[in-house]
Enzyme design. Structure first.
Site, PDB file in Angstrom:
ATOM      1  N   TYR A 149      -4.323  -6.160  -4.966  1.00  0.00           N
ATOM      2  CA  TYR A 149      -4.355  -5.039  -4.003  1.00  0.00           C
ATOM      3  C   TYR A 149      -3.727  -5.462  -2.675  1.00  0.00           C
ATOM      4  O   TYR A 149      -2.876  -4.763  -2.114  1.00  0.00           O
ATOM      5  CB  TYR A 149      -5.807  -4.593  -3.792  1.00  0.00           C
ATOM      6  CG  TYR A 149      -6.010  -3.715  -2.570  1.00  0.00           C
ATOM      7  CD1 TYR A 149      -5.574  -2.394  -2.557  1.00  0.00           C
ATOM      8  CD2 TYR A 149      -6.651  -4.209  -1.420  1.00  0.00           C
ATOM      9  CE1 TYR A 149      -5.753  -1.591  -1.433  1.00  0.00           C
ATOM     10  CE2 TYR A 149      -6.834  -3.415  -0.299  1.00  0.00           C
ATOM     11  CZ  TYR A 149      -6.376  -2.102  -0.307  1.00  0.00           C
ATOM     12  OH  TYR A 149      -6.557  -1.318   0.807  1.00  0.00           O
TER      13      TYR A 149
HETATM   14  N1  LIG Z   1     -11.581   2.085   3.411  1.00  0.00           N
HETATM   15  C1  LIG Z   1     -11.226   0.910   3.927  1.00  0.00           C
HETATM   16  O1  LIG Z   1     -12.078   0.101   4.327  1.00  0.00           O
HETATM   17  C2  LIG Z   1      -9.773   0.524   4.037  1.00  0.00           C
HETATM   18  C3  LIG Z   1      -9.466  -0.730   4.579  1.00  0.00           C
HETATM   19  C4  LIG Z   1      -8.133  -1.099   4.691  1.00  0.00           C
HETATM   20  C5  LIG Z   1      -7.120  -0.214   4.316  1.00  0.00           C
HETATM   21  N2  LIG Z   1      -7.451   1.002   3.779  1.00  0.00           N
HETATM   22  C6  LIG Z   1      -6.371   1.905   3.384  1.00  0.00           C
HETATM   23  O2  LIG Z   1      -6.597   3.168   3.970  1.00  0.00           O
HETATM   24  C7  LIG Z   1      -6.155   4.213   3.110  1.00  0.00           C
HETATM   25  C8  LIG Z   1      -7.288   5.213   2.873  1.00  0.00           C
HETATM   26  O3  LIG Z   1      -8.389   4.527   2.286  1.00  0.00           O
HETATM   27  P1  LIG Z   1      -9.710   5.304   1.842  1.00  0.00           P
HETATM   28  O4  LIG Z   1     -10.824   4.320   1.833  1.00  0.00           O
HETATM   29  O5  LIG Z   1      -9.837   6.566   2.625  1.00  0.00           O
HETATM   30  O6  LIG Z   1      -9.348   5.631   0.297  1.00  0.00           O
HETATM   31  P2  LIG Z   1      -9.472   6.996  -0.553  1.00  0.00           P
HETATM   32  O7  LIG Z   1      -9.251   6.588  -1.962  1.00  0.00           O
HETATM   33  O8  LIG Z   1     -10.719   7.701  -0.218  1.00  0.00           O
HETATM   34  O9  LIG Z   1      -8.218   7.836  -0.034  1.00  0.00           O
HETATM   35  C9  LIG Z   1      -6.902   7.675  -0.533  1.00  0.00           C
HETATM   36  C10 LIG Z   1      -6.407   9.037  -1.014  1.00  0.00           C
HETATM   37  O10 LIG Z   1      -5.030   8.916  -1.414  1.00  0.00           O
HETATM   38  C11 LIG Z   1      -4.814   9.810  -2.493  1.00  0.00           C
HETATM   39  N3  LIG Z   1      -3.612   9.368  -3.208  1.00  0.00           N
HETATM   40  C12 LIG Z   1      -3.424   8.173  -3.838  1.00  0.00           C
HETATM   41  N4  LIG Z   1      -2.178   8.100  -4.335  1.00  0.00           N
HETATM   42  C13 LIG Z   1      -1.557   9.266  -4.015  1.00  0.00           C
HETATM   43  C14 LIG Z   1      -0.240   9.770  -4.224  1.00  0.00           C
HETATM   44  N5  LIG Z   1       0.686   9.063  -4.901  1.00  0.00           N
HETATM   45  N6  LIG Z   1       0.062  10.997  -3.742  1.00  0.00           N
HETATM   46  C15 LIG Z   1      -0.860  11.720  -3.062  1.00  0.00           C
HETATM   47  N7  LIG Z   1      -2.123  11.286  -2.824  1.00  0.00           N
HETATM   48  C16 LIG Z   1      -2.464  10.065  -3.286  1.00  0.00           C
HETATM   49  C17 LIG Z   1      -6.097   9.729  -3.316  1.00  0.00           C
HETATM   50  O11 LIG Z   1      -6.318  10.875  -4.122  1.00  0.00           O
HETATM   51  C18 LIG Z   1      -7.162   9.569  -2.224  1.00  0.00           C
HETATM   52  O12 LIG Z   1      -7.775  10.816  -1.896  1.00  0.00           O
HETATM   53  C19 LIG Z   1      -5.666   3.519   1.822  1.00  0.00           C
HETATM   54  O13 LIG Z   1      -4.266   3.386   1.890  1.00  0.00           O
HETATM   55  C20 LIG Z   1      -6.321   2.148   1.876  1.00  0.00           C
HETATM   56  O14 LIG Z   1      -5.549   1.162   1.221  1.00  0.00           O
HETATM   57  C21 LIG Z   1      -8.752   1.387   3.631  1.00  0.00           C
END
Ligand SMILES: NC(=O)c1ccc[n+]([C@@H]2O[C@H](COP(=O)([O-])OP(=O)(O)OC[C@H]3O[C@@H](n4cnc5c(N)ncnc54)[C@H](O)[C@@H]3O)[C@@H](O)[C@H]2O)c1
Length: 310
Positions: A149
């Site tokens: 990841y």
């Molecule tokens: N939650 C954390 O602690 C954290 C930490 C570091 C980075 N991030 C990054 O932040 C972002 C959001 O994280 P989150 O926790 O809200 O995750 P989440 O899974 O709740 O949200 C991601 C969303 O992206 C959508 N998605 C994925 N691929 C897609 C595509 N090809 N086209 C359209 N939609 C798509 C999914 O349906 C999902 O709703 C991610 O990129 C994640 O890598 C999150």
């Protein structure tokens, strides 16, 4: 400002949409509602932004959508769509990670280049650091992910840097450190801890509980994303909560807010960094970032939201 938010139905994306709308921006949300977790939860996440007339939503995959049409008239892109989660990124699932974190990011950057954007914000991750040698970790530390990841998030970030230097796309990659708050993804530790405390079901603890995380409250994160757009900053910056705690301390904090948690012990999984700790000097200087939410208050907000959902 007109904003395009990808991953709008996700945990952080839905908070970001609500924050932008409350601040007076117009928001175009896009999300394919993948089955990375129950899509019904993602639909429920959209209820708050969907109540605003300044919000429009497109259910579409970034790899198939007409990105040019989505970007028309947009001032700022917030690219949060992706496949999150460290442990499941080994093995066959990796194809999903490359497609949703790398190929989708490249497609969006390609469609965005040459447009008069004020900023392209990319939701990067502390997982790019892996087991960092310096703590707190500044952005200049050499990234060495310890999970597939983390490799894909670093690739996405490097693509943003590439489009910034090659084409002048004003990208800002924000390395988020373990974000928590209401509507947190159900696979994440606090969501599972809060559920375990409420239900009495055991919480699976991986490792000895001494691993630390720089937990960051979601409202602080989405506020900083908008502030970054309105600043002159481009490049890479950390967004962390500023006071890392061990998993044992995190469990104790949940117990103080909700009640006892039964533990089910498991060996540490491959891909988990031992410690994360953000040096937030750069974000503080460049766009005034200051984490405001204490762990206790953030957890109380999560527990309250869960109770209201019933
Ligand atoms: N939650 C954390 O602690 C954290 C930490 C570091 C980075 N991030 C990054 O932040 C972002 C959001 O994280 P989150 O926790 O809200 O995750 P989440 O899974 O709740 O949200 C991601 C969303 O992206 C959508 N998605 C994925 N691929 C897609 C595509 N090809 N086209 C359209 N939609 C798509 C999914 O349906 C999902 O709703 C991610 O990129 C994640 O890598 C999150």
């Amino acid at each position: 400002m007109r904003a395009l938010v990808t991953g709008a139905a996700g945990f952080i994306g839905s908070h970001l949409c609500a924050h932008l709308l409350a601040a007076g921006d117009t928001v175009v949300g896009v999300d394919s509602l993948t089955d990375s977790y129950d899509p019904a939860l993602k639909e429920a996440n959209l209820r708050v932004p969907a109540a605003s007339p300044a919000f429009t939503f497109h259910r579409a995959d970034l790899l198939a959508a007409d990105l040019g049409a989505l970007l028309d008239g947009v001032d700022a892109v917030y690219h949060l769509a992706g496949q999150p989660g460290v442990r499941p990124s080994w093995g066959r699932e990796f194809a999903l990670y490359t497609s949703r974190n790398v190929l989708a990011t490249q497609a969006l950057l390609e469609a965005a280049r040459g447009r008069p954007l004020r900023k392209f914000v990319y939701a990067s991750s502390s997982s790019v650091y892996g087991d960092a040698l310096r703590s707190p970790t500044p952005e200049t530390t050499c990234p060495r992910p310890v999970s597939p990841y983390g490799v894909t998030k670093l690739a996405g970030e490097q693509l943003c840097e590439l489009y910034r230097t090659a084409y002048g796309l004003p990208s800002a990659s924000l390395r988020l450190f373990t974000v928590y708050g209401p509507r947190q993804r159900p696979d994440m530790a606090f969501a599972r801890l809060v559920a375990a405390a409420a239900s009495g079901e055991p919480f699976p603890l991986y490792g000895d509980g001494e691993q630390t995380r720089d937990f960051t409250y979601v409202r602080d994160v989405v506020g900083a994303m908008r502030d970054a757009v309105r600043s002159r900053f481009t490049g890479v910056a950390n967004l962390g909560g500023g006071s890392p705690v061990s998993m044992k301390q995190a469990i104790a904090a949940v117990e103080r807010v909700i009640g006892p948690v039964a533990l089910e012990l498991h060996p540490e999984g491959p891909g988990d960094a031992r410690h994360t700790s953000a040096d937030i000097t750069l974000a503080a200087r460049e766009f005034g970032f200051r984490p405001r939410t204490e762990l206790h208050d953030g957890l109380a907000a999560m527990a309250g939201a869960r109770e209201r959902r019933g």
